[in-house]
Design a protein around this motif. Structure first.
Motif, short mmCIF file in Angstrom:
data_model
loop_
_atom_site.label_atom_id
_atom_site.label_comp_id
_atom_site.label_asym_id
_atom_site.label_seq_id
_atom_site.Cartn_x
_atom_site.Cartn_y
_atom_site.Cartn_z
N ALA A 181 -2.03 -11.97 -8.31
CA ALA A 181 -3.31 -11.25 -8.30
C ALA A 181 -3.47 -10.47 -7.01
CB ALA A 181 -4.46 -12.24 -8.48
N LEU A 182 -2.97 -11.03 -5.93
CA LEU A 182 -3.02 -10.35 -4.62
C LEU A 182 -2.22 -9.05 -4.67
CD1 LEU A 182 -3.66 -10.91 -1.41
CD2 LEU A 182 -1.24 -11.48 -1.36
N GLN A 183 -0.99 -9.12 -5.13
CA GLN A 183 -0.12 -7.95 -5.19
C GLN A 183 -0.68 -6.87 -6.12
OE1 GLN A 183 3.49 -9.99 -6.29
NE2 GLN A 183 4.24 -10.08 -4.18
N ALA A 184 -1.34 -7.28 -7.19
CA ALA A 184 -1.91 -6.33 -8.13
C ALA A 184 -3.09 -5.57 -7.53
CB ALA A 184 -2.35 -7.05 -9.40
N SER A 185 -3.68 -6.12 -6.47
CA SER A 185 -4.86 -5.51 -5.85
C SER A 185 -4.51 -4.63 -4.66
CB SER A 185 -5.83 -6.61 -5.39
OG SER A 185 -6.21 -7.44 -6.46
N LEU A 186 -3.26 -4.67 -4.20
CA LEU A 186 -2.87 -3.96 -2.99
C LEU A 186 -2.68 -2.46 -3.23
CD1 LEU A 186 -0.25 -6.13 -1.06
CD2 LEU A 186 -2.46 -5.35 -0.23
N GLN A 187 -2.94 -1.69 -2.17
CA GLN A 187 -2.67 -0.26 -2.20
C GLN A 187 -1.44 0.09 -1.39
OE1 GLN A 187 -5.75 2.16 -0.49
NE2 GLN A 187 -4.77 4.09 -1.06
N GLU A 188 -1.37 -0.41 -0.14
CA GLU A 188 -0.24 -0.06 0.71
C GLU A 188 -0.01 -1.12 1.79
OE1 GLU A 188 -0.95 3.65 2.63
OE2 GLU A 188 -2.77 2.98 3.65
N ILE A 189 1.20 -1.05 2.37
CA ILE A 189 1.62 -1.92 3.46
C ILE A 189 2.00 -1.03 4.63
CG2 ILE A 189 3.26 -3.70 4.18
CD1 ILE A 189 3.55 -4.49 1.26
N LEU A 190 1.65 -1.42 5.84
CA LEU A 190 1.85 -0.53 6.99
C LEU A 190 2.20 -1.30 8.26
CD1 LEU A 190 -1.53 0.00 8.51
CD2 LEU A 190 -1.51 -0.35 6.05
N PRO A 191 2.92 -0.65 9.19
CA PRO A 191 3.12 -1.24 10.51
C PRO A 191 1.77 -1.34 11.22
CG PRO A 191 4.59 0.64 10.16
CD PRO A 191 3.58 0.67 9.07
N ALA A 192 1.57 -2.40 11.97
CA ALA A 192 0.30 -2.57 12.68
C ALA A 192 0.56 -3.24 14.03
CB ALA A 192 -0.68 -3.40 11.86
N ILE A 193 -0.09 -2.73 15.04
CA ILE A 193 -0.02 -3.31 16.39
C ILE A 193 -1.40 -3.80 16.75
CG2 ILE A 193 0.51 -2.90 18.81
CD1 ILE A 193 2.93 -2.62 16.93
N GLU A 194 -1.52 -5.06 17.12
CA GLU A 194 -2.81 -5.54 17.62
C GLU A 194 -2.74 -5.71 19.13
OE1 GLU A 194 -6.37 -8.77 17.27
OE2 GLU A 194 -4.39 -9.36 16.56
N LEU A 195 -3.84 -5.33 19.79
CA LEU A 195 -3.96 -5.46 21.25
C LEU A 195 -5.21 -6.28 21.55
CD1 LEU A 195 -3.25 -1.71 22.06
CD2 LEU A 195 -1.60 -3.59 22.13
N PRO A 196 -5.15 -7.60 21.36
CA PRO A 196 -6.31 -8.43 21.65
C PRO A 196 -6.46 -8.68 23.15
CG PRO A 196 -4.51 -9.79 20.86
CD PRO A 196 -4.04 -8.37 20.79
N ASP A 197 -7.65 -9.12 23.53
CA ASP A 197 -7.93 -9.51 24.92
C ASP A 197 -8.32 -10.98 24.90
OD1 ASP A 197 -8.72 -9.82 27.54
OD2 ASP A 197 -9.76 -7.90 27.64
N LEU A 198 -7.47 -11.83 25.47
CA LEU A 198 -7.66 -13.29 25.36
C LEU A 198 -8.31 -13.90 26.60
CD1 LEU A 198 -4.29 -14.22 23.63
CD2 LEU A 198 -6.49 -13.65 22.59
N ALA A 199 -8.98 -13.09 27.41
CA ALA A 199 -9.62 -13.62 28.62
C ALA A 199 -10.79 -14.53 28.24
CB ALA A 199 -10.12 -12.47 29.49
N HIS A 200 -10.87 -15.68 28.90
CA HIS A 200 -11.97 -16.61 28.67
C HIS A 200 -12.35 -17.29 29.97
CE1 HIS A 200 -9.31 -20.11 29.03
NE2 HIS A 200 -8.45 -19.45 28.27
N THR A 201 -13.53 -17.89 29.99
CA THR A 201 -13.99 -18.58 31.18
C THR A 201 -13.39 -19.97 31.26
OG1 THR A 201 -15.92 -19.43 30.00
CG2 THR A 201 -16.18 -17.33 31.17
N GLY A 202 -13.40 -20.54 32.45
CA GLY A 202 -12.94 -21.91 32.62
C GLY A 202 -11.44 -22.04 32.73
N GLU A 203 -11.01 -23.24 33.05
CA GLU A 203 -9.59 -23.51 33.26
C GLU A 203 -8.98 -24.33 32.13
OE1 GLU A 203 -9.20 -25.30 37.07
OE2 GLU A 203 -9.89 -23.52 38.17
N GLU A 204 -9.81 -24.80 31.20
CA GLU A 204 -9.30 -25.61 30.10
C GLU A 204 -8.55 -24.74 29.10
OE1 GLU A 204 -11.76 -28.68 28.48
OE2 GLU A 204 -13.21 -28.47 30.11
#
Length: 289
Positions: free
Chosen positions: A155-178
């Motif tokens: 069902a998933l494949q039947a609903s898809l339109q396209e597949i593409l290369p993707a680059i994510e650039l998240p920012d993982l900064a958080h407070t504290g040392e834990e």
């Protein structure tokens, strides 16, 4: 005189205990979802690292609560603007080991997070990140609206339109040392910041599990991987992301991009020229200044 002094000391200790108990009762009455959503959205407003919530709420922070905090913070900060897409995180064994997780996490690619190329291509300002990383991923767009769980990969494949290369650039900064743990990653929207979507191909002629990539930074190889790095099956990873997204109350619209998590290892974002070479599937280039 001694007796009076002793009684006074006992009374003082008693008042101290009462004050401590009152403070504990007040803390236990705090709603982690409302309070956590406010803390996260305020960190975004003030452009500060996100707070760690597990050390604050401990066992009162549940998986469902973490997703509700994520939604509340996003609705507050983005004023209900439609997301650019959705993302899975912690979908390879290396990232799960690093963050002490045993299952994937889902988050939102917020409105405005998709980068658009300038005349000289994609350009990223490094000072705007506190702890930026590069994740090479595979993206998907659907041909129809999805507002309920999908039963299976067919069902998933039947609903898809396209597949593409993707680059994510998240920012993982958080407070504290834990350590940054799974519930905190979910509650703080997995550090979603920017992503680049490459040119798509029809899903009917592309098997994402067979895609391989090499990531170069200033001509040096810094990461390699394959579609199978993600839960050992891109289709299962995408099915999980779709159903988790819908369970969180979102609707997936045509045009939105869904990314299934980092293939290979994530690498620190640094100044220089990056090239993600997916072979015949395409390539994505960008410059960090």
């Amino acid at each position: 005189m001694r007796s009076t002094t002793k009684i006074g000391a006992v009374r003082a200790r008693s008042l101290g205990w009462l004050a401590a108990l009152a403070l504990l009762a007040a803390c236990s009455s705090v709603d982690p979802v409302q309070d956590g959503g406010f803390r996260v959205s305020q960190a975004w407003v003030q452009k500060q690292p996100v707070p760690l919530l597990v050390p604050v709420y401990k066992k009162n922070l549940t998986l469902d609560g973490a997703y509700r905090i994520q939604r509340l913070a996003l609705d507050s900060y983005y004023h209900g603007a439609a997301p650019a897409g959705f993302k899975a995180a912690l979908t390879n064994l290396e990232s799960q080991r690093y963050y002490g997780a045993t299952a994937p996490a889902a988050a939102v690619l917020p409105a405005g997070s998709q980068l658009r190329p300038e005349e000289e291509g994609y350009r990223i300002a490094l000072p705007s990140y506190r702890q930026g990383v590069v994740e090479v991923e595979i993206g998907y767009r659907f041909a129809r609206r999805i507002d309920r769980p999908l039963p299976d990969v067919k069902a998933l494949q039947a609903s898809l339109q396209e597949i593409l290369p993707a680059i994510e650039l998240p920012d993982l900064a958080h407070t504290g040392e834990e350590p940054y743990r799974a519930l905190d990653i979910i509650a703080t929207n997995a550090g979603a910041r920017h992503f680049i979507a490459g040119s798509g191909r029809a899903s009917s002629v592309t098997d994402p599990n067979l895609i391989n990539f090499t990531l170069y930074h200033d001509g040096e190889t810094v990461a390699q991987g394959t579609g199978r790095d993600v839960l050992d099956d891109q289709w299962q990873a995408l099915l999980w992301l779709v159903n988790r997204t819908v369970a969180s109350g979102w609707t997936i619209e045509p045009g939105q991009v869904l990314i299934t998590g980092s293939m290979g290892k994530a690498v620190p974002l640094q100044k220089g020229i990056y090239v993600a070479d997916y072979g015949r599937f395409g390539r994505v280039e960008w410059t960090v200044e």
